[in-house]
Scaffold this motif. Structure first.
Motif, mmCIF file in Angstrom:
data_model
loop_
_atom_site.group_PDB
_atom_site.id
_atom_site.type_symbol
_atom_site.label_atom_id
_atom_site.label_comp_id
_atom_site.label_asym_id
_atom_site.label_seq_id
_atom_site.Cartn_x
_atom_site.Cartn_y
_atom_site.Cartn_z
ATOM 1 N N VAL A 163 -17.277 57.129 81.757
ATOM 2 C CA VAL A 163 -15.921 57.395 82.250
ATOM 3 C C VAL A 163 -15.025 56.177 82.010
ATOM 4 C CG1 VAL A 163 -14.537 57.828 84.318
ATOM 5 C CG2 VAL A 163 -16.655 59.096 83.953
ATOM 6 N N GLY A 164 -15.545 54.980 82.268
ATOM 7 C CA GLY A 164 -14.769 53.771 82.021
ATOM 8 C C GLY A 164 -14.414 53.607 80.556
ATOM 9 N N ASN A 165 -15.370 53.878 79.659
ATOM 10 C CA ASN A 165 -15.097 53.799 78.226
ATOM 11 C C ASN A 165 -14.043 54.814 77.801
ATOM 12 O OD1 ASN A 165 -17.015 51.795 78.045
ATOM 13 N ND2 ASN A 165 -18.624 53.126 77.247
ATOM 14 N N THR A 166 -14.105 55.998 78.408
ATOM 15 C CA THR A 166 -13.143 57.049 78.075
ATOM 16 C C THR A 166 -11.740 56.656 78.517
ATOM 17 O OG1 THR A 166 -14.894 58.690 78.364
ATOM 18 C CG2 THR A 166 -12.636 59.501 78.339
ATOM 19 N N ARG A 167 -11.626 56.080 79.692
ATOM 20 C CA ARG A 167 -10.310 55.646 80.179
ATOM 21 C C ARG A 167 -9.738 54.540 79.294
ATOM 22 N NH1 ARG A 167 -7.185 56.094 84.574
ATOM 23 N NH2 ARG A 167 -5.740 54.370 84.980
ATOM 24 N N ARG A 168 -10.596 53.588 78.908
ATOM 25 C CA ARG A 168 -10.107 52.516 78.025
ATOM 26 C C ARG A 168 -9.641 53.071 76.687
ATOM 27 N NH1 ARG A 168 -14.066 49.617 80.810
ATOM 28 N NH2 ARG A 168 -15.730 50.306 79.413
ATOM 29 N N LYS A 169 -10.343 54.073 76.183
ATOM 30 C CA LYS A 169 -9.941 54.683 74.915
ATOM 31 C C LYS A 169 -8.586 55.380 75.069
ATOM 32 C CE LYS A 169 -13.171 56.442 72.381
ATOM 33 N NZ LYS A 169 -14.229 57.350 71.845
ATOM 34 N N ALA A 170 -8.378 56.053 76.202
ATOM 35 C CA ALA A 170 -7.089 56.706 76.464
ATOM 36 C C ALA A 170 -5.967 55.675 76.559
ATOM 37 C CB ALA A 170 -7.169 57.523 77.750
ATOM 38 N N GLN A 171 -6.248 54.529 77.176
ATOM 39 C CA GLN A 171 -5.244 53.468 77.263
ATOM 40 C C GLN A 171 -4.873 52.948 75.881
ATOM 41 O OE1 GLN A 171 -7.342 50.869 79.981
ATOM 42 N NE2 GLN A 171 -5.968 51.392 81.673
ATOM 43 N N GLU A 172 -5.871 52.789 75.011
ATOM 44 C CA GLU A 172 -5.596 52.316 73.647
ATOM 45 C C GLU A 172 -4.714 53.299 72.895
ATOM 46 O OE1 GLU A 172 -9.378 51.706 71.877
ATOM 47 O OE2 GLU A 172 -9.943 50.068 73.220
ATOM 48 N N VAL A 173 -4.994 54.596 73.068
ATOM 49 C CA VAL A 173 -4.182 55.616 72.394
ATOM 50 C C VAL A 173 -2.743 55.564 72.893
ATOM 51 C CG1 VAL A 173 -3.865 58.097 72.075
ATOM 52 C CG2 VAL A 173 -6.153 57.111 71.936
ATOM 53 N N ARG A 175 -1.123 53.044 74.267
ATOM 54 C CA ARG A 175 -0.458 51.824 73.818
ATOM 55 C C ARG A 175 -0.044 51.921 72.357
ATOM 56 N NH1 ARG A 175 -4.832 47.880 76.744
ATOM 57 N NH2 ARG A 175 -3.922 47.949 78.855
ATOM 58 N N LEU A 176 -0.860 52.612 71.583
ATOM 59 C CA LEU A 176 -0.533 52.790 70.168
ATOM 60 C C LEU A 176 0.809 53.507 69.998
ATOM 61 C CD1 LEU A 176 -1.580 52.500 67.224
ATOM 62 C CD2 LEU A 176 -2.617 54.758 67.487
ATOM 63 N N PHE A 177 1.118 54.401 70.941
ATOM 64 C CA PHE A 177 2.367 55.153 70.881
ATOM 65 C C PHE A 177 3.410 54.625 71.862
ATOM 66 C CE2 PHE A 177 -0.776 58.068 69.158
ATOM 67 C CZ PHE A 177 -0.113 58.614 68.067
ATOM 68 N N GLY A 178 3.143 53.436 72.438
ATOM 69 C CA GLY A 178 4.098 52.836 73.353
ATOM 70 C C GLY A 178 4.246 53.586 74.653
ATOM 71 N N GLN A 179 3.174 54.253 75.085
ATOM 72 C CA GLN A 179 3.213 55.043 76.312
ATOM 73 C C GLN A 179 2.344 54.382 77.387
ATOM 74 O OE1 GLN A 179 5.211 57.966 76.392
ATOM 75 N NE2 GLN A 179 5.813 57.098 74.421
ATOM 76 N N ALA A 180 2.547 54.802 78.626
ATOM 77 C CA ALA A 180 1.755 54.300 79.745
ATOM 78 C C ALA A 180 0.819 55.398 80.232
ATOM 79 C CB ALA A 180 2.663 53.845 80.890
ATOM 80 N N LEU A 181 -0.427 55.020 80.477
ATOM 81 C CA LEU A 181 -1.427 55.987 80.928
ATOM 82 C C LEU A 181 -1.267 56.261 82.415
ATOM 83 C CD1 LEU A 181 -3.965 57.574 79.947
ATOM 84 C CD2 LEU A 181 -5.317 55.677 80.864
ATOM 85 N N GLY A 182 -1.344 57.547 82.764
ATOM 86 C CA GLY A 182 -1.227 57.946 84.167
ATOM 87 C C GLY A 182 -2.575 58.281 84.770
ATOM 88 N N LYS A 183 -2.551 59.121 85.779
ATOM 89 C CA LYS A 183 -3.762 59.464 86.518
ATOM 90 C C LYS A 183 -4.621 60.454 85.728
ATOM 91 C CE LYS A 183 -1.397 63.213 88.930
ATOM 92 N NZ LYS A 183 -0.945 63.731 90.243
ATOM 93 N N PRO A 184 -5.921 60.495 85.996
ATOM 94 C CA PRO A 184 -6.771 61.488 85.332
ATOM 95 C C PRO A 184 -6.511 62.886 85.906
ATOM 96 C CG PRO A 184 -8.046 60.217 86.918
ATOM 97 C CD PRO A 184 -6.690 59.577 86.860
ATOM 98 N N LEU A 185 -6.398 63.859 85.021
ATOM 99 C CA LEU A 185 -6.209 65.250 85.425
ATOM 100 C C LEU A 185 -7.515 66.042 85.361
ATOM 101 C CD1 LEU A 185 -2.891 65.925 83.482
ATOM 102 C CD2 LEU A 185 -3.169 65.191 85.860
ATOM 103 N N LEU A 186 -8.423 65.587 84.500
ATOM 104 C CA LEU A 186 -9.718 66.260 84.347
ATOM 105 C C LEU A 186 -10.724 65.266 83.784
ATOM 106 C CD1 LEU A 186 -11.558 68.849 84.172
ATOM 107 C CD2 LEU A 186 -10.705 69.104 81.827
ATOM 108 N N ILE A 187 -11.903 65.215 84.381
ATOM 109 C CA ILE A 187 -13.017 64.442 83.837
ATOM 110 C C ILE A 187 -14.235 65.352 83.865
ATOM 111 C CG2 ILE A 187 -14.528 62.443 84.124
ATOM 112 C CD1 ILE A 187 -12.241 60.959 85.403
#
Length: 244
Positions: A163-173, A175-187
């Motif tokens: 789960v931690g690796n998945t969240r970090r990957k979402a953050q990288e994506v 940032r690539l588009f200049g967006q901020a990651l919000g709360k998880p909707l589904l895990i």
């Protein structure tokens, strides 16, 4: 001859800009799209065995029954005393005795099973017993295994890490588009695998030719977990926060 088709690309993240539908009974423009990022992540962890079982066998064959019993009893007392002095709990030692008459003699045999959680302590005890008792005791190679609690801990850790690796990957994506990651909707846990290791069992000991480290490595347990997650995209990334 046509060239082979390129391998299918593996999607590990996807931005979802699908607009939200207009609530029934309301008139107006569609609501602003709820943007999401869909990400897959995984993890693989291992755990060394946390227990070792050592069996010690000893026996005596005498013309007098009491002499056979006494010979074995003295050595059993020494083994138990040595283990206790080095912190082995009484409940981790099991003694099995067998007394029989063979022709005109009496035979006393015993087996002591000791469970260790400290492998360095195990080696010290075994070395001392060999030094003091010599060939009058036979010590089997240690059998390494995992307690159920150790396996449960490995399962939890690999899922949390995935789960931690998945969240970090979402953050990288994001940032690539200049967006901020919000709360998880589904895990969602998609797949888990376990292999290797030995659960507490009296079955099949390893080959006698293996070293101690080889036995520990062969008893190591592995687990992997793959997770799918959906995260909310909050909006533009706050550039100032990147430098805080």
């Amino acid at each position: 001859m046509a060239p082979p088709a390129p391998p299918a690309s593996r999607v590990f993240a996807e931005l979802d800009p699908a607009p939200s539908p207009v609530p029934e009974g309301r008139v107006g423009l569609p609501a602003l799209p709820e943007r999401e990022v869909h990400v897959s992540g995984s993890a693989e962890l291992s755990a060394l065995p946390d227990r070792a079982r050592v069996s010690l066998r000893l026996g005596s064959r005498k013309e007098a029954a009491e002499a056979a019993r006494s010979s074995v009893s003295r050595r059993l007392q020494y083994i138990a005393h040595t283990a206790r002095l080095r912190g082995v709990p009484e409940e981790n030692m099991t003694v099995t005795e067998d007394f029989s008459k063979v022709e005109n003699t009496y035979q006393m045999e015993a087996e002591v099973c000791i469970i260790f959680s400290d492998f360095g302590k195990m080696q010290n005890v075994c070395n001392l017993l060999i030094e003091k008792l010599g060939t009058s005791v036979t010590i089997s190679p240690p059998h390494f295994y995992h307690t159920p609690e150790a396996i449960d801990t490995l399962r939890r850790q690999v899922c949390v890490t995935a789960v931690g690796n998945t969240r970090r990957k979402a953050q990288e994506v994001c940032r690539l588009f200049g967006q901020a990651l919000g709360k998880p909707l589904l895990i969602k846990e998609e797949e888990t695998k376990e292999w290797g290791g030995h659960i507490d069992s009296h079955l099949a000991h390893s080959a006698d030719s293996q070293t101690l480290q080889e036995r520990i490595q062969n008893a190591t347990a592995y687990a992997s977990c793959r997770v799918f997650a959906v995260f909310e995209i909050k909006g533009k990334e706050n550039r100032r926060n990147k430098f805080l």
